[in-house]
Design an enzyme around this catalytic site. Structure first.
Site, PDB file in Angstrom:
ATOM      1  CB  SER A 121      -1.004   0.035   1.089  1.00 46.99           C
ATOM      2  OG  SER A 121      -2.045   1.037   1.135  1.00 46.99           O
ATOM      3  CG  HIS A 122      -0.006   4.134   2.877  1.00 45.57           C
ATOM      4  ND1 HIS A 122      -0.929   3.232   3.295  1.00 45.57           N
ATOM      5  CD2 HIS A 122       0.451   4.201   4.324  1.00 45.57           C
ATOM      6  CE1 HIS A 122      -0.923   3.035   4.646  1.00 45.57           C
ATOM      7  NE2 HIS A 122      -0.173   3.613   5.237  1.00 45.57           N
ATOM      8  CG  ASP A 292      -2.460   3.966  -2.036  1.00 50.75           C
ATOM      9  OD1 ASP A 292      -2.879   3.918  -3.087  1.00 50.75           O
ATOM     10  OD2 ASP A 292      -2.774   3.432  -1.128  1.00 50.75           O
ATOM     11  CG  ASP A 294      -2.472  -0.292  -3.261  1.00 49.24           C
ATOM     12  OD1 ASP A 294      -2.327   0.497  -2.711  1.00 49.24           O
ATOM     13  OD2 ASP A 294      -3.328  -1.217  -2.960  1.00 49.24           O
ATOM     14  CG  ASP A 296      -6.088   0.776  -1.729  1.00 51.38           C
ATOM     15  OD1 ASP A 296      -5.055   1.760  -1.722  1.00 51.38           O
ATOM     16  OD2 ASP A 296      -6.194  -0.291  -1.087  1.00 51.38           O
ATOM     17  NE  ARG A 297      -4.580   2.764   2.172  1.00 46.84           N
ATOM     18  CZ  ARG A 297      -4.930   2.697   3.354  1.00 46.84           C
ATOM     19  NH1 ARG A 297      -5.432   3.446   4.103  1.00 46.84           N
ATOM     20  NH2 ARG A 297      -4.881   1.259   3.947  1.00 46.84           N
ATOM     21  CD  GLU A 380     -11.055   1.137   6.077  1.00 41.63           C
ATOM     22  OE1 GLU A 380     -11.584   0.050   6.618  1.00 41.63           O
ATOM     23  OE2 GLU A 380     -10.044   1.422   5.427  1.00 41.63           O
ATOM     24  CE  LYS A 393      -8.204   0.875   1.188  1.00 41.53           C
ATOM     25  NZ  LYS A 393      -8.371  -0.357   1.737  1.00 41.53           N
TER      26      LYS A 393
END
Length: 562
Positions: A121-122, A292, A294, A296-297, A380, A393
């Site tokens: 992720s991040h 981020d 991948d 999703d954020r 979230e 996400k």
């Protein structure tokens, strides 16, 4: 010329005791996966063996990565082990690249049994960074607790793994590649697919691309600045926002996926996306976003550097979903948020007469709500938002929601947010992270704090901060009963709720990659008065948080652990 079938080998190994997946799969320092013999192979075998043999034989799986260091080597191992374990077909993104939302989309589109996503992720990448393995199940969403527990149980007793060491695939070659294996009647197939196309086709059916294109190219063109942070989103931003929707090519920056993300944290917040913040403060751009690693954020910013908090973004999007054809045609069945997330969306749900579900942290809890038709939109506080179009996400989808709202309302980001506050009130919200805390100290902290706040006398407590008095209304350790299957998730975080709708939350996080525990503290206060909507969030919430923590410490909780 005939080639000999590729042999399937069985390799002896010994189990590892640290392969229990957390909220976002298994995350460790990259060196753990790269240098510990069989560490990667053991976990992949545990993952594959957790799938019932009858379901696994001949099935289809999706594989993708955010492009971080070690992804290519890990992808080859996954291909070799999937073939040896009876998987019939793998669908892999071009050069191994697929965003997490794209993986979810493809799983659902082709009815795959699941998908493996190589991402942390991040978290930072590179040889000194982090690496992770996520497994999304057949609905396209993250693994539920039962699946993660099966993987862990297999990992504890694993003695061997199966692999086809002579099987090699060129991830740069689009198309189908078939391989004959020993003792297999059907060839093993690998399909290398365009990383963007399937996901783009899905988005075309959700949004009014014409309206967004007019916003970005018309006489009153909205100038945008999009930072892909050298993660997976570069190809998606270029193809969708620039090529498809007409944004100038120079609108997108840091769009080349790099193994170390350019030496930066691919974390879309004002601290790590500082260059975007600086660009937006200049006033040249009316809309800014960052993603981020991948995809999703996301983070949203308006003209002159106006920052939209994740919880505000969630609430504003919920209140304006009618601007999106997908929702105006299908209707809205319900909203959901994770427990620590601001209650701003609760007020929207009440105003719209829509059900609101409060779940533990983890996107998998939203999946069952969406699968059962109870929830259309969720999010979230950690910069993640999505809907029932997939089961994860979705950062770029969220950006397109914002652009759609701006196109319909013909307002800028700040004006939209301030209008929302004027109607609903403002929820000031912030989060404090304490990483690398000694595990035992974190346990005793939470245990002692729970004893303090669940004592009957605690509900009579009042905290004085400046001119405000905060009276405790309720305090507990959050417990969630899934309305779909009745399963119970206990001890999901300590909540202190006040009579004026303010809250303080303490929670142990399961998404870290390093050693030690991560303790997160969330502070939220509600302000109805428009005259008080311009205060700094940190100032507004830090004062009452310090006051509450001080008094609880005096009551005996182990805050010295932090």
């Amino acid at each position: 010329m005939e080639t000999n079938p590729i042999p399937i080998l069985t390799i002896q190994t010994t189990p590892f005791d640290d392969q229990r997946p957390g909220t976002n799969g298994l995350r460790k320092k990259t060196a753990v996966f790269e240098s510990k013999k069989n560490y990667l192979q053991n976990y992949i075998q545990s993952l594959l063996s957790s799938i019932d043999l009858r379901d696994r034989q001949g099935c289809t799986m999706v594989v993708g990565s955010d492009g971080r260091y070690f992804s290519r080597a890990a992808t080859e191992v996954i291909v070799q082990m999937a073939a040896a374990n009876g998987i019939g077909r793998l669908v892999i993104g071009h050069n191994g690249i697929l965003s997490t939302p794209a993986v979810s989309c493809i799983i659902r589109k082709i009815k795959a049994i699941g998908g493996i996503i190589l991402t942390a992720s991040h978290n930072p990448g590179g040889p000194g960074g982090d690496f992770g393995i996520k497994f999304n199940v057949a609905n396209g969403g993250p693994s539920p607790d039962t699946v993660m527990e099966r993987i862990h149980q297999v990992s504890r007793t694993l003695e061997e793994y199966a692999i086809c060491l002579d099987l090699h695939i060129d991830l740069s070659r689009l198309g189908r590649h078939d391989f004959d294996l020993e003792n297999k009647f059907k060839p093993f197939r690998v399909e290398i697919v365009d990383s963007v196309e399937i996901y783009l086709n899905m988005l075309r059916g959700i949004f009014d691309f014409g309206a967004i294109k007019s916003l970005l190219t018309g006489p009153k063109q909205l100038k945008i600045r999009i930072d892909a942070m050298n993660g997976v989103m570069g190809p998606y931003v270029r193809r969708i926002l620039c090529d498809e929707l007409g944004a100038p090519a120079n609108s997108a920056v840091n769009c080349v996926p790099l193994e170390d993300f350019g030496g930066q944290h691919p974390n879309p917040n004002p601290a790590f996306a500082a260059s975007l913040v600086d660009s937006m403060k200049g006033g040249e751009f009316g809309f800014g976003a960052a993603f981020d690693a991948d995809g999703d954020r996301y983070m949203i910013m308006g003209e002159n550097g106006f920052f939209v908090s994740p919880s505000d973004s969630l609430a504003v999007m919920a209140a304006n979903l009618s601007c999106i054809p997908y929702f105006s045609q299908r209707g809205i069945r319900g909203f959901a948020r994770s427990m620590p997330t601001s209650t701003a969306i609760d007020r929207v749900a009440k105003a719209m007469k829509v059900a609101l579900y409060e779940t533990p942290t983890g996107w998998r809890f939203f999946g069952s709500l969406m699968d059962s038709g109870r929830c259309s939109f969720c999010g979230e506080e950690s910069f993640g938002t999505g809907s029932d179009h997939i089961r994860d996400k979705d950062g770029l989808w969220s950006v397109l929601v914002w652009l759609s709202i701006m196109a319909v309302r013909k307002q800028g980001v700040e004006e939209i947010v301030r209008d929302h506050w004027a109607k609903m009130g403002r929820n000031y919200f912030c989060r404090f992270d304490y990483e690398g805390v000694d595990g035992k100290a974190a346990y005793y902290l939470m245990r002692d704090l729970e004893a303090v706040i669940t004592d009957k006398a605690f509900t009579t407590q009042k905290f004085s901060v400046g001119n405000n008095i905060y009276s405790v209304e309720k305090a507990d350790n959050f417990e969630y009963i899934d309305p779909v299957d009745g399963s119970v998730s206990r001890k999901q975080g300590l909540r202190i709720m006040f009579t004026d709708s303010s809250r303080i939350i303490f929670r142990l996080s399961g998404s870290g990659a390093g050693t030690g525990a991560t303790v997160r503290i969330y502070a939220e206060s509600y302000e109805r008065d428009p005259e008080r909507h311009n205060r700094e969030t940190q100032v507004n919430n830090s004062l009452y948080l310090r006051s509450a923590v001080k008094q609880e410490k005096e009551e005996g909780a182990s805050h010295d652990a932090l």
